[in-house]
Design a protein around this motif. Sequence first.
Motif, mmCIF file in Angstrom:
data_model
loop_
_atom_site.group_PDB
_atom_site.id
_atom_site.type_symbol
_atom_site.label_atom_id
_atom_site.label_comp_id
_atom_site.label_asym_id
_atom_site.label_seq_id
_atom_site.Cartn_x
_atom_site.Cartn_y
_atom_site.Cartn_z
ATOM 1 N N ARG A 1 5.507 -57.130 -2.332
ATOM 2 C CA ARG A 1 5.329 -58.401 -1.599
ATOM 3 C C ARG A 1 6.649 -58.935 -1.049
ATOM 4 N NH1 ARG A 1 0.338 -58.719 -1.045
ATOM 5 N NH2 ARG A 1 -0.839 -57.809 -2.733
ATOM 6 N N ASN A 2 7.446 -58.045 -0.551
ATOM 7 C CA ASN A 2 8.696 -58.465 0.073
ATOM 8 C C ASN A 2 8.380 -58.935 1.486
ATOM 9 O OD1 ASN A 2 10.968 -58.311 1.784
ATOM 10 N ND2 ASN A 2 12.061 -57.188 0.192
ATOM 11 N N LEU A 3 8.566 -60.230 1.748
ATOM 12 C CA LEU A 3 8.110 -60.774 3.020
ATOM 13 C C LEU A 3 9.083 -60.538 4.167
ATOM 14 C CD1 LEU A 3 6.406 -64.006 1.730
ATOM 15 C CD2 LEU A 3 5.388 -61.813 2.308
ATOM 16 N N HIS A 4 10.338 -60.206 3.817
ATOM 17 C CA HIS A 4 11.302 -59.970 4.899
ATOM 18 C C HIS A 4 10.836 -58.850 5.812
ATOM 19 C CE1 HIS A 4 14.010 -62.591 2.941
ATOM 20 N NE2 HIS A 4 14.222 -61.800 1.900
ATOM 21 N N LEU A 5 10.248 -57.874 5.186
ATOM 22 C CA LEU A 5 9.907 -56.690 5.965
ATOM 23 C C LEU A 5 8.527 -56.781 6.584
ATOM 24 C CD1 LEU A 5 11.282 -53.878 3.649
ATOM 25 C CD2 LEU A 5 12.171 -54.604 5.840
ATOM 26 N N HIS A 6 7.796 -57.867 6.247
ATOM 27 C CA HIS A 6 6.387 -57.879 6.634
ATOM 28 C C HIS A 6 6.186 -57.692 8.126
ATOM 29 C CE1 HIS A 6 2.317 -59.348 7.330
ATOM 30 N NE2 HIS A 6 2.088 -58.812 6.151
ATOM 31 N N ASP A 7 7.017 -58.364 8.914
ATOM 32 C CA ASP A 7 6.787 -58.333 10.358
ATOM 33 C C ASP A 7 7.292 -57.060 11.023
ATOM 34 O OD1 ASP A 7 5.626 -60.760 10.232
ATOM 35 O OD2 ASP A 7 7.508 -61.856 10.563
ATOM 36 N N VAL A 8 8.015 -56.245 10.290
ATOM 37 C CA VAL A 8 8.588 -55.071 10.950
ATOM 38 C C VAL A 8 7.936 -53.779 10.467
ATOM 39 C CG1 VAL A 8 10.777 -56.205 11.305
ATOM 40 C CG2 VAL A 8 10.438 -54.838 9.259
ATOM 41 N N VAL A 9 7.028 -53.907 9.511
ATOM 42 C CA VAL A 9 6.475 -52.705 8.912
ATOM 43 C C VAL A 9 5.771 -51.844 9.948
ATOM 44 C CG1 VAL A 9 4.222 -53.581 8.180
ATOM 45 C CG2 VAL A 9 5.390 -51.914 6.800
ATOM 46 N N ILE A 10 5.227 -52.493 10.961
ATOM 47 C CA ILE A 10 4.481 -51.727 11.965
ATOM 48 C C ILE A 10 5.396 -50.791 12.761
ATOM 49 C CG2 ILE A 10 4.644 -53.415 13.835
ATOM 50 C CD1 ILE A 10 1.362 -52.551 13.752
ATOM 51 N N PHE A 11 6.687 -51.178 12.884
ATOM 52 C CA PHE A 11 7.584 -50.290 13.629
ATOM 53 C C PHE A 11 7.836 -48.994 12.863
ATOM 54 C CE2 PHE A 11 8.658 -54.557 15.189
ATOM 55 C CZ PHE A 11 8.250 -54.369 16.488
ATOM 56 N N GLY A 12 7.811 -49.113 11.548
ATOM 57 C CA GLY A 12 7.913 -47.900 10.729
ATOM 58 C C GLY A 12 6.709 -47.012 10.918
ATOM 59 N N GLU A 13 5.547 -47.626 10.959
ATOM 60 C CA GLU A 13 4.343 -46.820 11.107
ATOM 61 C C GLU A 13 4.266 -46.172 12.489
ATOM 62 O OE1 GLU A 13 1.793 -49.884 9.894
ATOM 63 O OE2 GLU A 13 1.810 -49.256 7.803
ATOM 64 N N LEU A 14 4.688 -46.932 13.500
ATOM 65 C CA LEU A 14 4.702 -46.355 14.849
ATOM 66 C C LEU A 14 5.694 -45.195 14.909
ATOM 67 C CD1 LEU A 14 4.584 -49.598 16.998
ATOM 68 C CD2 LEU A 14 2.754 -47.952 16.665
ATOM 69 N N LEU A 15 6.824 -45.367 14.201
ATOM 70 C CA LEU A 15 7.806 -44.278 14.169
ATOM 71 C C LEU A 15 7.180 -43.052 13.525
ATOM 72 C CD1 LEU A 15 10.811 -43.474 14.678
ATOM 73 C CD2 LEU A 15 11.178 -43.936 12.264
ATOM 74 N N ALA A 16 6.439 -43.268 12.439
ATOM 75 C CA ALA A 16 5.787 -42.143 11.773
ATOM 76 C C ALA A 16 4.866 -41.406 12.738
ATOM 77 C CB ALA A 16 5.008 -42.639 10.559
#
Lengths: 342, 425
Positions: free
Chosen positions: B87-102
């Motif tokens: 539940r680390n909220l700092h990363l919440h808004d950027v997690v999708i960029f990781g998935e798109l990178l994947a």
Amino acid sequence: MPGDDSHPAPGGTPDGGVPVSRRGFLAQGAAATAGLAALAAAMSPLRHLKDGDLPSAEEFLQKHYHEMTPADKERALNRIREQVRRRHGVTPTVSDPPPMDGVEFVYGLNISRCIGCRKCVHACVAENNLSRAPEIQYIRVLEMEKGSIDVESANHHYDSDQVPRPDKWYMPVQCHQCADPPCVKVCPVGATWQEPDGITVIDYDWCIGCRYCEAACPYWARRFNFAEPTIPPGQLNPHIAYLSNRPRQKGVMEKCTFCLHRTRVGRLPACVEVCPTGSRKFGNVLDPNSEVHFILKHKRVFVLKADVGTLPRFFYYFDERGSRYHEPIAPGPESGPLPEGA
Amino acid sequence: MRRYLTFLGDCFRLSLVGDWRYHAWMTALTGVALGGLYAYCHQLVHGLVTTGMTDQVSWGMYIANFTYLVGLAAAAAMLVIPVYVYRNLHLHDVVIFGELLAVSVILMCLLFVTVDLGRPDRFHHLLLRFNFPMSMLTWDVIALNGYLLLNLHICGYLIYCAYCGRKPTRAFYIPFVFVAIAWAVSIHTVTAFLYVGLGGRPFWNSAIIAPRFLASAFAAGPAFIILTLQVVRHFTRHKVSNNALFTLRRIVQVALLINVFLLLCEVFTEFYADTRHVASAQYLFLGLHGHHALVPWIWTAVAMNLVATTLFMLPASRALNTLNVACVLTIVAIWIEKGMGLIIPAFVPSPLGEIVEYQPTLHETLICLGIWAFGLLVYTILVRVSVPVLAGDVTYARRRSTHPRADAAGPAAHGAAALNNAPTP
């Protein structure tokens, strides 16, 4: 830049009603045309593809060897006959000899006798229609240092006119037809398998050319056709079989098949037949009267790299007597009789 | 359905719209990708003889890049775990960029495997006769494609929900997120097993390969994401907090330390025992019988790894410039180590003791560059499209209201509207 002209001014309200201007339309069209032209240019090398490079519909739809009906197989053999006739100008006999019941082939190689002349290498090339350029050979003869069985100290590129050289011994290596073959295990499409008589074969029409089997083989027995294999005119061996020596295609694997087109009809492999020293022995290990049966039972036998555990059917052995190392062919007067059991 | 098609249409339009830098970047990438296609068409015609590979070194740059990229795809998992597990909220808004990178990276992986095939025209044989579960390659096919589908679903669903202006239903994506975490570990493990399972290649036949693989992946992936997020922050108005970057920095710290430790374990085992086993490692690190093509590369990688690890450990890397340098060093070091450094030495010396060195050709290099360019192109488009959609600038409702006759109106205008809201350099 497609769409640029219909941009509202920065900061202005988006206005969807502006139609695409003529200039914008032309710019888009030019960009699309340039893109297509670049794509066409990038794909231009494909114009060098020859007729035989692309699979025909029949080849494309051909089933895996194990799934072919006798009629399918007949069609495939006919197609191969036709292709060889077109490409090499000879009409071959194309067969698909089945494994014989009660037969398991093994190979014995007498390292006391082998002199490293490489006649086996060249007989194999001719018999199996191996590519001359780029050069493919199934047999690699290693010139070993006396007192060592470490392949890393072996010389692969010795001059075979100078053999046998003093203080060297020779160890030919080819496919060991392992009973637990790692190459078969790793093939993602099942294009290679072990036959009931112990020979590991490849369906050249099924192989996708990933070369995983080549990485898996501990004996470096597999070869890949990096380019279209070539055989000079008149040098094609016209007696070919589906699973062994029919001409291969670019982009597929190949390997020694113990000359199954010969051995399954009662002949010896080409390398055995040509060997001038009688170092090579081949036969059915299940037959108690066979030479290989005798060798395995009575000789001092070893397999190369037993530690990789693939259970080779290729055995090296040495003579207790009569070796070229122990008994000179014409013993000089000074050499006394060998003690018993030397 | 109609709404979905409109969504796809809007995404397509968005991908064509941007300022001159965007167009220049995309044109350059397209050019390099086409160069790769050109070289690949050559390879199709003449065969793999256009590469530097031989029967002795039968895998080269393609498989090396493939291996590295599988690692990079882990980036997504390293963003997802803090967000959804801790539940680390700092990363919440950027997690999708990781998935798109994947998604883009897995596409590159699949391309690298495809260009390595001698007979790509027989690709369908894989579907007709799938040697599962014996061949590890079939496991890898499942692992990679499964990971691609999982990530496509998660990002696609979230972006589509934003487009429709509704809140995502947790049941439709949270389970997939957790499956994807486990799956991310599996793609590395399976890819490592591809090599580890070969008894005839002592260099690979070691249990430490899979853990090393994971450690280096969890360093290079997040390092790449740290850089990407700064690019996103610079060129769009998407907010990325420094805290998000520093959370990732902590992940890279730990992963790099473990990676260096495992490297040490491996080097010690090989060289102290000094058995016949050591030949490949000796070729890699010291050279063997006068052949040392890889020696400068691997020592560069080791040095970069050590410098990067030191930088990451120092408080200095809280400054973004230092952090970026450390990230670049990590990415390059691991590219060498997990690419050429892992694949090529296993083939030298050959199983029969022959030493044949590998030298990639121009064709091969062009194809690799082309695939990298294609991957970056895909990633750029994905980010370009997802930023305005997620920000709520491009939605179905808005489209309906501004364009009552949806398809008759100028299509680009709408995307342009979104764009004008977007850039904030």
